[in-house]
Design an enzyme around this catalytic site. Sequence first.
Site, PDB file in Angstrom:
ATOM      1  N   LYS A 193      14.105  18.336  39.408  1.00  0.00           N
ATOM      2  CA  LYS A 193      12.928  18.873  38.714  1.00  0.00           C
ATOM      3  C   LYS A 193      12.103  19.749  39.663  1.00  0.00           C
ATOM      4  CE  LYS A 193      12.752  14.781  35.736  1.00  0.00           C
ATOM      5  NZ  LYS A 193      13.161  15.386  34.470  1.00  0.00           N
ATOM      6  N   THR A 194      12.215  21.067  39.482  1.00  0.00           N
ATOM      7  CA  THR A 194      11.498  22.008  40.356  1.00  0.00           C
ATOM      8  C   THR A 194      10.985  23.202  39.558  1.00  0.00           C
ATOM      9  OG1 THR A 194      13.463  23.344  40.805  1.00  0.00           O
ATOM     10  CG2 THR A 194      13.067  21.478  42.303  1.00  0.00           C
ATOM     11  N   ALA A 195      10.086  23.974  40.205  1.00  0.00           N
ATOM     12  CA  ALA A 195       9.615  25.218  39.588  1.00  0.00           C
ATOM     13  C   ALA A 195      10.773  26.217  39.498  1.00  0.00           C
ATOM     14  CB  ALA A 195       8.475  25.800  40.415  1.00  0.00           C
ATOM     15  N   ALA A 196      11.688  26.128  40.463  1.00  0.00           N
ATOM     16  CA  ALA A 196      12.864  27.018  40.431  1.00  0.00           C
ATOM     17  C   ALA A 196      13.713  26.731  39.198  1.00  0.00           C
ATOM     18  CB  ALA A 196      13.683  26.812  41.703  1.00  0.00           C
ATOM     19  N   GLU A 247      -3.841  22.527  26.886  1.00  0.00           N
ATOM     20  CA  GLU A 247      -3.834  22.205  28.323  1.00  0.00           C
ATOM     21  C   GLU A 247      -5.247  21.744  28.709  1.00  0.00           C
ATOM     22  OE1 GLU A 247      -1.844  22.143  31.328  1.00  0.00           O
ATOM     23  OE2 GLU A 247      -3.807  21.461  32.014  1.00  0.00           O
ATOM     24  N   VAL A 294      -2.842  16.509  24.390  1.00  0.00           N
ATOM     25  CA  VAL A 294      -2.121  15.964  23.236  1.00  0.00           C
ATOM     26  C   VAL A 294      -2.051  14.452  23.371  1.00  0.00           C
ATOM     27  CG1 VAL A 294       0.166  15.749  22.177  1.00  0.00           C
ATOM     28  CG2 VAL A 294      -0.744  17.991  22.709  1.00  0.00           C
ATOM     29  N   CYS A 316      10.501  17.697  42.605  1.00  0.00           N
ATOM     30  CA  CYS A 316      10.888  18.136  43.951  1.00  0.00           C
ATOM     31  C   CYS A 316      11.334  16.975  44.836  1.00  0.00           C
ATOM     32  CB  CYS A 316       9.794  18.921  44.650  1.00  0.00           C
ATOM     33  SG  CYS A 316      10.499  19.759  46.090  1.00  0.00           S
ATOM     34  N   GLY A 345       5.982  25.807  33.429  1.00  0.00           N
ATOM     35  CA  GLY A 345       6.794  26.112  32.246  1.00  0.00           C
ATOM     36  C   GLY A 345       5.951  26.632  31.099  1.00  0.00           C
ATOM     37  N   CYS A 385      15.665  23.958  46.187  1.00  0.00           N
ATOM     38  CA  CYS A 385      14.706  23.178  46.961  1.00  0.00           C
ATOM     39  C   CYS A 385      14.661  23.730  48.386  1.00  0.00           C
ATOM     40  CB  CYS A 385      15.145  21.707  46.976  1.00  0.00           C
ATOM     41  SG  CYS A 385      13.919  20.653  47.742  1.00  0.00           S
ATOM     42  N   GLN A 420       1.937  23.883  42.902  1.00  0.00           N
ATOM     43  CA  GLN A 420       2.257  22.623  43.577  1.00  0.00           C
ATOM     44  C   GLN A 420       3.277  22.760  44.719  1.00  0.00           C
ATOM     45  OE1 GLN A 420       3.057  19.474  40.499  1.00  0.00           O
ATOM     46  NE2 GLN A 420       2.341  21.034  39.089  1.00  0.00           N
TER      47      GLN A 420
HETATM   48  C1  LIG Z   1       4.416  18.234  46.681  1.00  0.00           C
HETATM   49  C2  LIG Z   1       5.269  19.081  45.758  1.00  0.00           C
HETATM   50  C3  LIG Z   1       6.197  19.953  46.292  1.00  0.00           C
HETATM   51  C4  LIG Z   1       6.995  20.717  45.457  1.00  0.00           C
HETATM   52  N1  LIG Z   1       7.857  21.618  46.034  1.00  0.00           N
HETATM   53  C5  LIG Z   1       8.578  22.435  45.238  1.00  0.00           C
HETATM   54  C6  LIG Z   1       9.398  23.464  45.809  1.00  0.00           C
HETATM   55  O1  LIG Z   1       9.452  23.628  47.026  1.00  0.00           O
HETATM   56  N2  LIG Z   1      10.102  24.258  44.977  1.00  0.00           N
HETATM   57  C7  LIG Z   1      10.029  24.120  43.618  1.00  0.00           C
HETATM   58  O2  LIG Z   1      10.660  24.900  42.913  1.00  0.00           O
HETATM   59  N3  LIG Z   1       9.278  23.146  43.048  1.00  0.00           N
HETATM   60  C8  LIG Z   1       8.546  22.310  43.814  1.00  0.00           C
HETATM   61  N4  LIG Z   1       7.728  21.354  43.247  1.00  0.00           N
HETATM   62  C9  LIG Z   1       7.893  21.017  41.812  1.00  0.00           C
HETATM   63  C10 LIG Z   1       7.184  21.960  40.850  1.00  0.00           C
HETATM   64  O3  LIG Z   1       5.823  22.084  41.160  1.00  0.00           O
HETATM   65  C11 LIG Z   1       7.348  21.418  39.435  1.00  0.00           C
HETATM   66  O4  LIG Z   1       8.711  21.109  39.211  1.00  0.00           O
HETATM   67  C12 LIG Z   1       6.900  22.417  38.391  1.00  0.00           C
HETATM   68  O5  LIG Z   1       5.541  22.703  38.565  1.00  0.00           O
HETATM   69  C13 LIG Z   1       7.183  21.846  36.996  1.00  0.00           C
HETATM   70  O6  LIG Z   1       6.592  22.635  36.008  1.00  0.00           O
HETATM   71  P1  LIG Z   1       6.205  21.965  34.592  1.00  0.00           P
HETATM   72  O7  LIG Z   1       5.658  23.054  33.753  1.00  0.00           O
HETATM   73  O8  LIG Z   1       7.325  21.159  34.100  1.00  0.00           O
HETATM   74  O9  LIG Z   1       5.058  20.927  34.972  1.00  0.00           O
HETATM   75  P2  LIG Z   1       3.618  21.231  35.572  1.00  0.00           P
HETATM   76  O10 LIG Z   1       3.596  22.551  36.287  1.00  0.00           O
HETATM   77  O11 LIG Z   1       3.235  20.029  36.363  1.00  0.00           O
HETATM   78  O12 LIG Z   1       2.689  21.379  34.290  1.00  0.00           O
HETATM   79  C14 LIG Z   1       2.525  20.363  33.344  1.00  0.00           C
HETATM   80  C15 LIG Z   1       1.223  20.670  32.607  1.00  0.00           C
HETATM   81  O13 LIG Z   1       1.130  19.822  31.453  1.00  0.00           O
HETATM   82  C16 LIG Z   1      -0.208  19.422  31.307  1.00  0.00           C
HETATM   83  N5  LIG Z   1      -0.253  18.182  30.530  1.00  0.00           N
HETATM   84  C17 LIG Z   1       0.106  16.933  30.926  1.00  0.00           C
HETATM   85  N6  LIG Z   1      -0.124  16.060  29.934  1.00  0.00           N
HETATM   86  C18 LIG Z   1      -0.627  16.774  28.895  1.00  0.00           C
HETATM   87  C19 LIG Z   1      -1.069  16.428  27.586  1.00  0.00           C
HETATM   88  N7  LIG Z   1      -1.056  15.157  27.156  1.00  0.00           N
HETATM   89  N8  LIG Z   1      -1.511  17.421  26.784  1.00  0.00           N
HETATM   90  C20 LIG Z   1      -1.529  18.708  27.186  1.00  0.00           C
HETATM   91  N9  LIG Z   1      -1.141  19.093  28.434  1.00  0.00           N
HETATM   92  C21 LIG Z   1      -0.697  18.129  29.270  1.00  0.00           C
HETATM   93  C22 LIG Z   1      -0.690  19.233  32.744  1.00  0.00           C
HETATM   94  O14 LIG Z   1      -2.104  19.294  32.823  1.00  0.00           O
HETATM   95  C23 LIG Z   1      -0.003  20.381  33.463  1.00  0.00           C
HETATM   96  O15 LIG Z   1      -0.814  21.526  33.554  1.00  0.00           O
HETATM   97  C24 LIG Z   1       6.878  20.593  44.056  1.00  0.00           C
HETATM   98  C25 LIG Z   1       5.928  19.727  43.513  1.00  0.00           C
HETATM   99  C26 LIG Z   1       5.121  18.979  44.344  1.00  0.00           C
HETATM  100  C27 LIG Z   1       4.079  18.067  43.743  1.00  0.00           C
END
Ligand SMILES: Cc1cc2nc3c(=O)[nH]c(=O)nc-3n(C[C@H](O)[C@H](O)[C@H](O)COP(=O)(O)OP(=O)(O)OC[C@H]3O[C@@H](n4cnc5c(N)ncnc54)[C@H](O)[C@@H]3O)c2cc1C
Length: 439
Positions: free
Chosen positions: A332-335, A63, A106, A190, A42, A367, A71
């Site tokens: 909760k997914t990347a999608a 970050e 943070v 996921c 995100g 998913c 992931q």
């Molecule tokens: C095993 C697995 C399988 C998955 N399969 C799928 C799939 O098939 N399809 C799909 O769409 N999604 C899938 N996902 C889910 C997907 O990866 C996440 O939903 C997506 O990455 C969420 O994005 P985000 O930006 O919310 O969080 P993230 O991409 O996790 O990023 C969060 C960021 O915040 C940073 N952060 C944390 N705390 C702090 C802080 N205090 N200060 C500053 N930065 C901080 C972290 O370092 C990280 O870089 C899967 C995940 C896993 C683990």
Amino acid sequence: MATNNFSRLLLSNRGICVRKFSTTVELAQKKYELLVIGGGTGGCSISNKFASKLGRGNVGVIEPNEIHYYQPMWTLVGGGVKKLKHTAMPMASVLPDKADWIKSRVSKFDPQNNQVTTSDGDTISYNYLVVAMGMQLNYGNIKGLLDALKTDDRVCSNYSANYVKKTYPALSNFQGGTAIFTFPNTPIKCAGAPQKIMYLAEEIFRKNGKRDGTKVIFNTSLGVIFGVKKYADRLLEIIKQRNIEVNYKTNLIEIIPETSEAVFQNLDTNETKSYKYDFIHVTPPMSAPDALRESSLVNEAGFLDVNKGTLQHTKYRNIFGIGDCTSAPTSKTAAAVAGQSGILRKNLQALLDGKEVYAQYDGYTSCPLITGRGKCILAEFDYDAQPLETFPIDQGKERWTMYHMKKDVMPPLYWRILLSGFWEGPRFYRKLMHFGRGK
Ligand SMILES: Cc1cc2nc3c(=O)[nH]c(=O)nc-3n(C[C@H](O)[C@H](O)[C@H](O)COP(=O)(O)OP(=O)(O)OC[C@H]3O[C@@H](n4cnc5c(N)ncnc54)[C@H](O)[C@@H]3O)c2cc1C
């Protein structure tokens, strides 16, 4: 895992230098038009969208990590189809050139004064804030698990870059017995991933001639196999065909590697039951990161309290959320992040233009439920747990095409189009493929 060596290797291979502020004084005086917390899916998507619009130096991203991981690919790493290195890129290469990367964490939010404090002690101000901190993995909440992950080759978890490399060797070396897969008693990212690795594992056991005499068990804290009936019905058929035992409302509370025992609690009766394991894949309990959970920005469940349509904070109109750390009640997914990023682009831009937020997120999420090598059910649905399928075919069937999408099409889509802020979900293509009908 030697993350530092790995990151140094990637950084030196690509000749990329990390952008970071050099002095505390500079940071202490720093104020951004837009501050993004988190450089995950995100955070990258939003910062890349706005860095060019707002101009150099007006967007900051906080970050701490030097590596950005894809992931969703970790399921295939655990299943032996891909390598961990295929899922990693230097953070510097995915964050926008025109943004400042503050390589820190943070530790405190001060929304009344439009400020955050970092773990380095710097205070950074903003006009607009996007919180994209993802989920925190709470492995330590299960007694004995952290030790078991370090000392017992049979204890695995695809959810962390530190442990995902253990899964495939453990599955390959499995000589029969009991293989257990868990789903914790918290929201997770996921929600399909805990069972995807089970189907891949069961197939590996069969191919290796170890399936006879092996018990495959899915112990889940949930009361259903999947939240959308259409896909749940199909998964239950597969589970029956493949002779997998499912125990609902069954939550892992302890691992004892010395005696190869996993202890589960029944969430209805509170009774505990111990299972002997020869392999166990653990999905850890998760929460929003502590710094967010301890702030005034969260709802009762500890997630960033946003309006589920506009993704704007319910109390502070200059704060938005995207991705796993928010209260948006979708899977909760990347999608989902992709779908949310388009809403955020419109609503944040509206505020920047002096207008009101207007765009509404429908909860779109997806998913890809991998059920074996070459087989995948592509679940896509909305806030009402109703299918919202892109393709004009029955996506509830296991299909090779959907597996190919997951394995070969989605990774470049992620790296090149989603992270750079251009992919906002398949809505346009869905309409096109359904001749303009439907949502
Ligand atoms: C095993 C697995 C399988 C998955 N399969 C799928 C799939 O098939 N399809 C799909 O769409 N999604 C899938 N996902 C889910 C997907 O990866 C996440 O939903 C997506 O990455 C969420 O994005 P985000 O930006 O919310 O969080 P993230 O991409 O996790 O990023 C969060 C960021 O915040 C940073 N952060 C944390 N705390 C702090 C802080 N205090 N200060 C500053 N930065 C901080 C972290 O370092 C990280 O870089 C899967 C995940 C896993 C683990």
